[in-house]
Design an enzyme around this catalytic site. Structure first.
Site, PDB file in Angstrom:
ATOM      1  N   ASP A  41       0.816  -1.213   0.000  1.00  0.00           N
ATOM      2  CA  ASP A  41       0.000   0.000   0.000  1.00  0.00           C
ATOM      3  C   ASP A  41       0.850   1.265   0.000  1.00  0.00           C
ATOM      4  OD1 ASP A  41      -2.825  -1.170   2.020  1.00  0.00           O
ATOM      5  OD2 ASP A  41      -2.150  -1.593  -0.035  1.00  0.00           O
ATOM      6  N   ASP A  45       0.726   4.316  -2.536  1.00  0.00           N
ATOM      7  CA  ASP A  45       0.442   5.688  -2.130  1.00  0.00           C
ATOM      8  C   ASP A  45       1.481   6.662  -2.676  1.00  0.00           C
ATOM      9  OD1 ASP A  45      -0.947   4.807   1.130  1.00  0.00           O
ATOM     10  OD2 ASP A  45      -1.847   4.958  -0.882  1.00  0.00           O
ATOM     11  N   SER A  84     -29.694  12.852 -32.113  1.00  0.00           N
ATOM     12  CA  SER A  84     -30.209  12.118 -33.248  1.00  0.00           C
ATOM     13  C   SER A  84     -29.855  12.898 -34.509  1.00  0.00           C
ATOM     14  CB  SER A  84     -31.714  12.018 -33.078  1.00  0.00           C
ATOM     15  OG  SER A  84     -32.174  10.890 -33.715  1.00  0.00           O
ATOM     16  N   GLU A 117     -27.128  30.678 -56.059  1.00  0.00           N
ATOM     17  CA  GLU A 117     -26.157  31.067 -55.029  1.00  0.00           C
ATOM     18  C   GLU A 117     -25.753  29.861 -54.186  1.00  0.00           C
ATOM     19  OE1 GLU A 117     -25.800  34.528 -53.148  1.00  0.00           O
ATOM     20  OE2 GLU A 117     -27.174  35.712 -54.372  1.00  0.00           O
ATOM     21  N   LYS A 134     -24.878   5.395 -43.125  1.00  0.00           N
ATOM     22  CA  LYS A 134     -25.539   5.409 -41.819  1.00  0.00           C
ATOM     23  C   LYS A 134     -25.760   3.955 -41.424  1.00  0.00           C
ATOM     24  CE  LYS A 134     -29.350   7.517 -39.288  1.00  0.00           C
ATOM     25  NZ  LYS A 134     -29.755   6.354 -38.532  1.00  0.00           N
ATOM     26  N   ASP A 136     -26.748   0.694 -39.433  1.00  0.00           N
ATOM     27  CA  ASP A 136     -27.850   0.314 -38.561  1.00  0.00           C
ATOM     28  C   ASP A 136     -27.328  -0.623 -37.479  1.00  0.00           C
ATOM     29  OD1 ASP A 136     -30.333   0.127 -37.528  1.00  0.00           O
ATOM     30  OD2 ASP A 136     -31.116  -1.236 -39.052  1.00  0.00           O
ATOM     31  N   TYR A 238     -17.121   7.270 -36.168  1.00  0.00           N
ATOM     32  CA  TYR A 238     -17.454   8.390 -37.041  1.00  0.00           C
ATOM     33  C   TYR A 238     -17.354   9.736 -36.348  1.00  0.00           C
ATOM     34  CZ  TYR A 238     -22.067   7.414 -34.990  1.00  0.00           C
ATOM     35  OH  TYR A 238     -23.076   7.154 -34.123  1.00  0.00           O
ATOM     36  N   LYS A 321     -32.294   8.888 -45.905  1.00  0.00           N
ATOM     37  CA  LYS A 321     -32.612   7.482 -45.674  1.00  0.00           C
ATOM     38  C   LYS A 321     -32.934   6.741 -46.964  1.00  0.00           C
ATOM     39  CE  LYS A 321     -34.180   6.383 -41.869  1.00  0.00           C
ATOM     40  NZ  LYS A 321     -33.844   5.801 -40.576  1.00  0.00           N
ATOM     41  N   CYS A 412     -52.241 -32.767 -46.771  1.00  0.00           N
ATOM     42  CA  CYS A 412     -51.551 -32.015 -47.812  1.00  0.00           C
ATOM     43  C   CYS A 412     -52.561 -31.163 -48.575  1.00  0.00           C
ATOM     44  CB  CYS A 412     -50.848 -32.978 -48.769  1.00  0.00           C
ATOM     45  SG  CYS A 412     -50.224 -32.171 -50.244  1.00  0.00           S
ATOM     46  N   CYS A 415     -52.966 -32.856 -52.225  1.00  0.00           N
ATOM     47  CA  CYS A 415     -53.510 -34.195 -52.507  1.00  0.00           C
ATOM     48  C   CYS A 415     -54.296 -34.772 -51.343  1.00  0.00           C
ATOM     49  CB  CYS A 415     -52.388 -35.151 -52.903  1.00  0.00           C
ATOM     50  SG  CYS A 415     -51.254 -35.500 -51.551  1.00  0.00           S
ATOM     51  N   CYS A 437     -45.512 -33.652 -47.565  1.00  0.00           N
ATOM     52  CA  CYS A 437     -46.665 -34.425 -48.016  1.00  0.00           C
ATOM     53  C   CYS A 437     -46.357 -35.895 -47.749  1.00  0.00           C
ATOM     54  CB  CYS A 437     -46.890 -34.171 -49.501  1.00  0.00           C
ATOM     55  SG  CYS A 437     -48.091 -35.286 -50.236  1.00  0.00           S
ATOM     56  N   CYS A 443     -48.882 -36.875 -55.132  1.00  0.00           N
ATOM     57  CA  CYS A 443     -49.499 -35.594 -54.822  1.00  0.00           C
ATOM     58  C   CYS A 443     -49.618 -34.758 -56.104  1.00  0.00           C
ATOM     59  CB  CYS A 443     -48.641 -34.872 -53.804  1.00  0.00           C
ATOM     60  SG  CYS A 443     -49.148 -33.213 -53.502  1.00  0.00           S
TER      61      CYS A 443
HETATM   62  S1  IVH Z   1     -23.196  11.069 -37.270  1.00  0.00           S
HETATM   63  C1  IVH Z   1     -25.740  13.801 -34.016  1.00  0.00           C
HETATM   64  N1  IVH Z   1     -22.639   9.018 -38.708  1.00  0.00           N
HETATM   65  O1  IVH Z   1     -27.532   7.375 -36.450  1.00  0.00           O
HETATM   66  C2  IVH Z   1     -25.366  12.452 -34.376  1.00  0.00           C
HETATM   67  N2  IVH Z   1     -24.382   8.787 -37.133  1.00  0.00           N
HETATM   68  O2  IVH Z   1     -29.997   9.248 -36.036  1.00  0.00           O
HETATM   69  C3  IVH Z   1     -24.272  12.489 -35.367  1.00  0.00           C
HETATM   70  N3  IVH Z   1     -25.397   6.548 -37.076  1.00  0.00           N
HETATM   71  O3  IVH Z   1     -27.705   7.094 -33.179  1.00  0.00           O
HETATM   72  C4  IVH Z   1     -24.086  11.134 -35.786  1.00  0.00           C
HETATM   73  N4  IVH Z   1     -24.154   5.683 -38.654  1.00  0.00           N
HETATM   74  O4  IVH Z   1     -25.465   6.358 -33.962  1.00  0.00           O
HETATM   75  C5  IVH Z   1     -23.422   9.490 -37.745  1.00  0.00           C
HETATM   76  N5  IVH Z   1     -22.013   7.288 -40.077  1.00  0.00           N
HETATM   77  C6  IVH Z   1     -22.789   7.747 -39.112  1.00  0.00           C
HETATM   78  C7  IVH Z   1     -23.776   6.961 -38.487  1.00  0.00           C
HETATM   79  C8  IVH Z   1     -24.558   7.517 -37.491  1.00  0.00           C
HETATM   80  C9  IVH Z   1     -25.135   5.464 -37.799  1.00  0.00           C
HETATM   81  C10 IVH Z   1     -26.446   6.628 -36.042  1.00  0.00           C
HETATM   82  C11 IVH Z   1     -25.999   7.308 -34.800  1.00  0.00           C
HETATM   83  C12 IVH Z   1     -27.234   7.901 -34.203  1.00  0.00           C
HETATM   84  C13 IVH Z   1     -28.212   7.865 -35.323  1.00  0.00           C
HETATM   85  C14 IVH Z   1     -28.702   9.262 -35.582  1.00  0.00           C
END
Ligand code: IVH
Length: 688
Positions: A41, A45, A84, A117, A134, A136, A238, A321, A412, A415, A437, A443
């Site tokens: 100890d 410390d 989000s 512009e 993005k 999933d 990311y 999306k 079945c 038949c 079957c 059949c």
């Molecule tokens: S950028 C403010 N890049 O999508 C959040 N998000 O709807 C900036 N996700 O739960 C996030 N792939 O985990 C970013 N290449 C990506 C992503 C990503 C999946 C998810 C993220 C978040 C959700 C946002």
């Protein structure tokens, strides 16, 4: 400060701050996780005192007393909310966001709402975007202390407070445990990204789990006995917090340099975002992760910072999306489809729902085991998924109805014979129950499929579902051999069988009186005997020789396993009666390619055709060669003796590859001749 030369090496004052912190971390881990004191100890410390003297706020001090390896499920407050993303689904919506975003970056807001512009601005460094798939998966935050050590991994949770997943995240190979020394900044760092289960891993267990995302989440959050090894999971980074970055692209480069896997990203000019979107979309079938769209972010971090965030999302980024590949709909009923082999497969009939641009009304339920797992009832609200563009399937029940369960039929549906439940290997080593079957040979549907398969394998035009159904229903065709006994008188009285149709059908049947061995074998409809296997077998002799082979001999053919070999031999013996019946009408020949040259005007010739032939199709021309004792080949090789060139290919600026090859062979002294098709056919007409 003391003169370091005079101090013994064990004295903490000779250590670097980093080494001190690392040693403390190691000692803490041993003590708090395993209850072991690695040093006395007092020595402990002294280390701590020295670190405190140099940097009272050092995180390695804060961690003392609080075990770093917290329990899965503990609450973790995020230093910065995990937000989000705003969403869009079309270029128009994306463009509206882009103009709106850039309007927020300037006091010339109104004028910048003009398209031209915005287009001009998009080409400036400030207007640039970065696109990332993005993914999933499961959003995850990884916190590192100033020594670069992974402290804590947490899920997103409600964005403010997530769940501790440190223990399992440490087992994920792409979660970096220790950042390299040349990382940016000199304080704590946070890396954010997505944890996912690579699809090739998921494929191995797909029948037992609903989807890769849930399986990844369950595994990561498991306190003990995760469903799969957390080492199967992967992490894509990311985002990087705690060190200033000038741009999103440099941030991604930094993450990659620190050892993180970063999804393939692109710099994008906003007016061309549609093309980027399409490119990412097109790459999806070969991606190892599921993506539900692309994320577009302003590359310039300072600009994005200025735009700020709403309660829900940052203004400088948007998720575009993909068309939904999953949606909910109502189950109407379960249809039982009888296959040629007698297998009865459940299919969900659902209220029409649009998935990735296609209207879906049927979704596969795979097999009886899967139906039972889902416990379907008519009226259930179900989720249908069309993954990677394949056949849609029922993912899960969202809201069960109170109707009785959908039960498999005891008779079945085709038949009426009593059905049986049998266990089968699903091809991935897992046993599943399937319904069959009880008497597939008799059949009706099974017979219908057998006949249809025979006609398709022999490429008999006109013998589609409807015609085959009528032939069977009228009792005209109990098996494929009966086809050859059909006459115009049998067919003409049938509803909608006009003279033309009947003539065509009979012409096709006449054509099918001479069949090449591989096609004949495939046409028998033996499950284990597909095109390639049939070709392999045919290379070993004629039909009699193939029928005489035992399982051991078949298994010796290249790439055929014992099981397949046994199934082929059993299939051929099951079909012995059918084969004998067919042989009363059909001449089975070795294919041109394996026919050995015999006597005849073309004996010794190996002939290949190229270009458009003047008087007949290529297959007919090849058969002609064989009839005259020659060999017809498909490609030019050293054995080829004659290349017959159709159309005006001989004079064409860009000769076909066969012609090029033949000329090359000639140039190097090969015996191959080249002849115009019309000259060839004139010569052949004379000779025969
Ligand atoms: S950028 C403010 N890049 O999508 C959040 N998000 O709807 C900036 N996700 O739960 C996030 N792939 O985990 C970013 N290449 C990506 C992503 C990503 C999946 C998810 C993220 C978040 C959700 C946002």
């Amino acid at each position: 400060m003391a003169d370091q030369e005079q101090l013994p090496k064990a004295d903490p004052r000779t250590w670097t701050t980093e080494a001190l912190a690392a040693r403390l971390a190691e000692l803490d881990k041993a003590y708090f996780q395993r209850g072991e004191s690695l040093i006395p100890d007092a020595a402990y410390d002294r280390l701590k005192d020295e670190l405190r003297r140099r940097d009272p706020a050092h995180p390695a001090l804060a961690s003392v007393g609080a075990p770093t390896e917290s329990e899965p499920g503990d609450k973790v407050e995020h230093a910065q909310a995990m937000l989000s993303l705003d969403k869009c689904t079309t270029f128009a919506e994306f463009w509206a966001w882009y103009r709106g975003a850039l309007a927020g970056t300037t006091d010339r807001a109104n004028s910048l709402r003009l398209d031209d512009e915005a287009i001009a601005w998009s080409a400036t460094p400030q207007g640039a975007l970065v696109a990332v798939p993005k993914i999933d998966g499961l959003a995850c935050s990884l916190r590192y202390d100033r020594t670069g050590r992974l402290l804590r991994a947490a899920t997103r949770g409600d964005g403010r407070i997530g769940e501790d997943v440190t223990v399992n995240a440490r087992k994920v190979p792409t979660v970096v445990q220790q950042l390299p020394a040349d990382r940016p900044g000199d304080g704590d760092l946070e890396v954010r990204g997505e944890i996912y289960l690579p699809l090739s891993r998921f494929a191995a267990v797909a029948d037992s789990y609903a989807n890769p995302r849930n399986l990844a989440a369950g595994t990561l959050k498991a306190k003990e006995n995760p469903a799969i090894d957390p080492g199967w999971l992967a992490f894509f980074a990311y985002d990087l917090l705690g060190a200033p970055s000038a741009s999103e692209s440099s941030k991604l480069e930094t993450l990659a340099r620190m050892g993180f896997a970063v999804p393939a990203w692109q710099k994008v000019l906003a007016p061309e975002a549609q093309r980027t979107f399409d490119q990412f979309d097109a790459a999806r079938p070969t991606d190892e992760f599921e993506a539900d769209g692309i994320v577009l972010r302003l590359d310039d971090c300072a600009l994005a910072q200025r735009l700020g965030v709403t309660a829900h999302h940052p203004r400088g980024a948007i998720a575009w999306k993909y068309a939904a590949s999953a949606d909910t709909t109502t189950l109407q009923s379960v249809h039982w489809s009888v296959a040629r082999t007698g297998t009865i497969t459940p299919v969900a009939l659902v209220a029409p729902v649009n998935l990735s641009g296609a209207t879906v009304t049927r979704a596969t339920l795979h097999n009886l085991s899967n139906l039972r797992r889902l416990a379907l009832r008519p009226g259930d609200v179900v989720e249908i998924v069309r993954r990677g563009g394949v056949i849609p399937h029922v993912e899960r029940v969202v809201t069960p109805s109170d109707e009785p369960l959908c039960e498999p039929p005891t008779a079945c549906p085709s038949c009426g014979t009593t059905t049986r439940v049998v266990a089968r290997d699903d091809g991935k080593g897992k046993a599943v129950e399937i319904l069959v079957c009880g008497d597939p040979a008799n059949c009706i549907t099974a017979r219908q499929r057998t006949l249809l398969h025979y006609c398709q394998a022999l490429e008999l035009e006109g013998f589609g579902d409807k015609v085959v159904e009528v032939l069977i229903d009228q009792g005209l065709c109990d098996n494929p051999a009966d086809l050859y006994e059909l006459t115009a008188d049998d067919l003409l009285p049938l509803p909608r069988f006009g003279e033309l149709l009947v003539a065509n059908l009979l012409g096709q049947i006449a054509k099918a009186r001479r069949v090449e061995l591989p096609a004949f074998l495939v046409a028998l409809g033996i499950a284990a005997l597909g095109k390639q296997t049939a070709q392999l077998l045919s290379s070993r002799g004629d039909l009699a020789a193939v029928r005489a082979m035992d399982a051991e001999q078949v298994a010796q053919l290249h790439s055929l396993g014992d099981k397949t070999a046994a199934a082929i031999v059993a299939g051929l013996s099951d079909k012995a009666e059918l084969i004998d019946a067919l042989l009363r009408h059909v001449e089975v020949v070795r294919p041109a390619a394996v026919e050995r040259a015999g006597a005849g005007p073309m004996a010794g010739e190996v002939v290949v055709f190229t270009g458009a032939l003047p008087s007949m199709g290529r297959r007919d021309a090849q058969q002609l060669v064989v009839r005259l004792g020659g060999i017809a080949g498909d490609s030019v090789t050293a054995e080829t003796t004659l290349l017959v060139v159709g159309g005006d290919e001989l004079d064409a600026a860009e000769p076909s590859s066969k012609l090029k090859k033949a000329r090359k062979l000639q140039a190097s002294g090969g015996a191959i001749r080249i002849e115009r098709a019309d000259a060839f056919f004139a010569r052949v007409a004379e000779a025969s």
